[in-house]
Design a protein around this motif. Structure first.
Motif, PDB file in Angstrom:
ATOM      1  N   MET A  34      48.835 -90.504  55.129  1.00  0.00           N
ATOM      2  CA  MET A  34      48.475 -89.394  55.991  1.00  0.00           C
ATOM      3  C   MET A  34      47.386 -89.801  56.971  1.00  0.00           C
ATOM      4  SD  MET A  34      50.470 -86.949  55.046  1.00  0.00           S
ATOM      5  CE  MET A  34      49.727 -85.628  56.001  1.00  0.00           C
ATOM      6  N   ASN A  35      47.502 -89.275  58.171  1.00  0.00           N
ATOM      7  CA  ASN A  35      46.541 -89.588  59.225  1.00  0.00           C
ATOM      8  C   ASN A  35      46.059 -88.319  59.919  1.00  0.00           C
ATOM      9  OD1 ASN A  35      46.934 -92.567  59.219  1.00  0.00           O
ATOM     10  ND2 ASN A  35      48.969 -92.046  59.963  1.00  0.00           N
ATOM     11  N   TRP A  36      44.880 -88.439  60.501  1.00  0.00           N
ATOM     12  CA  TRP A  36      44.398 -87.472  61.482  1.00  0.00           C
ATOM     13  C   TRP A  36      44.302 -88.202  62.831  1.00  0.00           C
ATOM     14  CZ3 TRP A  36      43.979 -82.354  60.963  1.00  0.00           C
ATOM     15  CH2 TRP A  36      43.824 -81.804  59.679  1.00  0.00           C
ATOM     16  N   TYR A  37      44.858 -87.592  63.845  1.00  0.00           N
ATOM     17  CA  TYR A  37      44.732 -88.059  65.213  1.00  0.00           C
ATOM     18  C   TYR A  37      44.007 -86.975  66.014  1.00  0.00           C
ATOM     19  CZ  TYR A  37      48.161 -91.880  64.769  1.00  0.00           C
ATOM     20  OH  TYR A  37      48.824 -93.036  64.416  1.00  0.00           O
ATOM     21  N   ARG A  38      43.548 -87.369  67.187  1.00  0.00           N
ATOM     22  CA  ARG A  38      43.005 -86.380  68.104  1.00  0.00           C
ATOM     23  C   ARG A  38      43.342 -86.758  69.534  1.00  0.00           C
ATOM     24  NH1 ARG A  38      36.434 -87.463  67.589  1.00  0.00           N
ATOM     25  NH2 ARG A  38      36.391 -89.500  68.651  1.00  0.00           N
ATOM     26  N   GLN A  39      43.375 -85.740  70.388  1.00  0.00           N
ATOM     27  CA  GLN A  39      43.628 -85.954  71.806  1.00  0.00           C
ATOM     28  C   GLN A  39      42.694 -85.080  72.609  1.00  0.00           C
ATOM     29  OE1 GLN A  39      47.699 -85.485  73.089  1.00  0.00           O
ATOM     30  NE2 GLN A  39      47.334 -86.768  74.870  1.00  0.00           N
ATOM     31  N   ALA A  40      41.847 -85.728  73.376  1.00  0.00           N
ATOM     32  CA  ALA A  40      40.927 -85.026  74.256  1.00  0.00           C
ATOM     33  C   ALA A  40      41.585 -84.819  75.615  1.00  0.00           C
ATOM     34  CB  ALA A  40      39.643 -85.833  74.401  1.00  0.00           C
ATOM     35  N   ASP A  90      33.617 -85.393  70.508  1.00  0.00           N
ATOM     36  CA  ASP A  90      34.572 -85.073  69.454  1.00  0.00           C
ATOM     37  C   ASP A  90      35.479 -83.907  69.837  1.00  0.00           C
ATOM     38  OD1 ASP A  90      31.869 -85.671  67.214  1.00  0.00           O
ATOM     39  OD2 ASP A  90      33.556 -87.027  67.604  1.00  0.00           O
ATOM     40  N   THR A  91      35.218 -83.287  70.974  1.00  0.00           N
ATOM     41  CA  THR A  91      36.054 -82.181  71.440  1.00  0.00           C
ATOM     42  C   THR A  91      37.473 -82.679  71.706  1.00  0.00           C
ATOM     43  OG1 THR A  91      34.209 -80.944  72.396  1.00  0.00           O
ATOM     44  CG2 THR A  91      36.413 -80.518  73.289  1.00  0.00           C
ATOM     45  N   ALA A  92      38.430 -82.071  71.035  1.00  0.00           N
ATOM     46  CA  ALA A  92      39.818 -82.526  71.142  1.00  0.00           C
ATOM     47  C   ALA A  92      40.703 -81.600  70.313  1.00  0.00           C
ATOM     48  CB  ALA A  92      39.958 -83.959  70.629  1.00  0.00           C
ATOM     49  N   ILE A  93      42.006 -81.784  70.492  1.00  0.00           N
ATOM     50  CA  ILE A  93      42.951 -81.191  69.561  1.00  0.00           C
ATOM     51  C   ILE A  93      43.170 -82.211  68.448  1.00  0.00           C
ATOM     52  CG2 ILE A  93      45.260 -80.276  69.227  1.00  0.00           C
ATOM     53  CD1 ILE A  93      45.266 -79.535  72.196  1.00  0.00           C
ATOM     54  N   TYR A  94      43.057 -81.767  67.216  1.00  0.00           N
ATOM     55  CA  TYR A  94      43.205 -82.646  66.058  1.00  0.00           C
ATOM     56  C   TYR A  94      44.564 -82.397  65.407  1.00  0.00           C
ATOM     57  CZ  TYR A  94      38.387 -84.163  66.399  1.00  0.00           C
ATOM     58  OH  TYR A  94      37.205 -84.727  66.840  1.00  0.00           O
ATOM     59  N   TYR A  95      45.286 -83.500  65.193  1.00  0.00           N
ATOM     60  CA  TYR A  95      46.640 -83.431  64.668  1.00  0.00           C
ATOM     61  C   TYR A  95      46.746 -84.121  63.317  1.00  0.00           C
ATOM     62  CZ  TYR A  95      47.956 -82.360  69.515  1.00  0.00           C
ATOM     63  OH  TYR A  95      48.062 -81.807  70.765  1.00  0.00           O
ATOM     64  N   CYS A  96      47.522 -83.538  62.466  1.00  0.00           N
ATOM     65  CA  CYS A  96      47.858 -84.105  61.171  1.00  0.00           C
ATOM     66  C   CYS A  96      49.168 -84.884  61.311  1.00  0.00           C
ATOM     67  CB  CYS A  96      48.002 -82.938  60.195  1.00  0.00           C
ATOM     68  SG  CYS A  96      48.543 -83.337  58.556  1.00  0.00           S
ATOM     69  N   ASN A  97      49.239 -86.044  60.686  1.00  0.00           N
ATOM     70  CA  ASN A  97      50.426 -86.900  60.771  1.00  0.00           C
ATOM     71  C   ASN A  97      50.789 -87.434  59.390  1.00  0.00           C
ATOM     72  OD1 ASN A  97      50.874 -90.265  61.295  1.00  0.00           O
ATOM     73  ND2 ASN A  97      52.403 -88.845  62.060  1.00  0.00           N
ATOM     74  N   ALA A  98      52.070 -87.384  59.068  1.00  0.00           N
ATOM     75  CA  ALA A  98      52.573 -87.933  57.811  1.00  0.00           C
ATOM     76  C   ALA A  98      53.491 -89.102  58.123  1.00  0.00           C
ATOM     77  CB  ALA A  98      53.323 -86.863  57.033  1.00  0.00           C
ATOM     78  N   LEU A  99      53.275 -90.222  57.437  1.00  0.00           N
ATOM     79  CA  LEU A  99      53.998 -91.448  57.778  1.00  0.00           C
ATOM     80  C   LEU A  99      54.492 -92.141  56.513  1.00  0.00           C
ATOM     81  CD1 LEU A  99      54.495 -92.880  60.494  1.00  0.00           C
ATOM     82  CD2 LEU A  99      52.521 -94.308  59.981  1.00  0.00           C
ATOM     83  N   ARG A 100      55.766 -92.546  56.552  1.00  0.00           N
ATOM     84  CA  ARG A 100      56.332 -93.294  55.434  1.00  0.00           C
ATOM     85  C   ARG A 100      57.503 -94.110  55.915  1.00  0.00           C
ATOM     86  NH1 ARG A 100      59.608 -90.179  50.798  1.00  0.00           N
ATOM     87  NH2 ARG A 100      61.050 -90.043  52.569  1.00  0.00           N
ATOM     88  N   ARG A 101      57.577 -95.353  55.451  1.00  0.00           N
ATOM     89  CA  ARG A 101      58.763 -96.162  55.733  1.00  0.00           C
ATOM     90  C   ARG A 101      59.619 -96.166  54.475  1.00  0.00           C
ATOM     91  NH1 ARG A 101      60.163 -99.138  59.750  1.00  0.00           N
ATOM     92  NH2 ARG A 101      58.053 -99.277  60.619  1.00  0.00           N
ATOM     93  N   GLN A 102      60.848 -95.747  54.620  1.00  0.00           N
ATOM     94  CA  GLN A 102      61.767 -95.698  53.489  1.00  0.00           C
ATOM     95  C   GLN A 102      62.079 -97.116  53.028  1.00  0.00           C
ATOM     96  OE1 GLN A 102      65.227 -93.301  54.233  1.00  0.00           O
ATOM     97  NE2 GLN A 102      64.049 -91.610  55.125  1.00  0.00           N
TER      98      GLN A 102
END
Length: 122
Positions: A34-40, A90-102
């Motif tokens: 799991m990751n957190w990303y952000r985009q300002a 730190d002002t940004a939209i923060y996104y949750c990301n789920a990642l897996r390689r089968q």
């Protein structure tokens, strides 16, 4: 149906704190990195922090090391990001990301939430 729903964003003064949450459903949460990303505004999306399947490994962008803490609760299918000592950058939209390689096919499962706005301003 896969869903990642972020919450906890808002307006905070410089030096303040927030705790973001991301509730996952529709997939096997405990098998995903799991990751957190952000985009300002006007900037590209950047990786803020990541955490391994059982939480034993974490990594952070240099800009947030020592201030942000990523964690997860697999029993609750929830990812967290504790944000401390916030500043205007730190002002940004923060996104949750789920990642897996089968393992069987090599296919990458890559899921995203809709984001939560964090605004740091006095």
């Amino acid at each position: 149906q896969v869903q990642l729903v972020e919450s906890g964003g808002g307006l905070v003064q410089p030096g303040g704190s927030l705790r973001l949450s991301c509730v996952a459903s529709g997939f096997t949460f405990e098998t995903f990195w799991m990751n957190w990303y952000r985009q300002a505004p006007g900037k590209e999306r950047e990786l803020v922090a990541g955490i391994s399947v059982f939480g034993e490994t974490t990594n952070y962008a240099d800009s947030v090391k020592g201030r942000f803490t990523i964690s997860r609760d697999n029993a609750k299918n929830t990812l967290y990001l504790q944000l401390n000592s916030l500043n205007s950058e730190d002002t940004a939209i923060y996104y949750c990301n789920a990642l897996r390689r089968q393992s069987s096919t090599g296919k990458l499962d890559d899921y995203w939430g809709q984001g939560t706005q964090v605004t740091v301003s006095s």
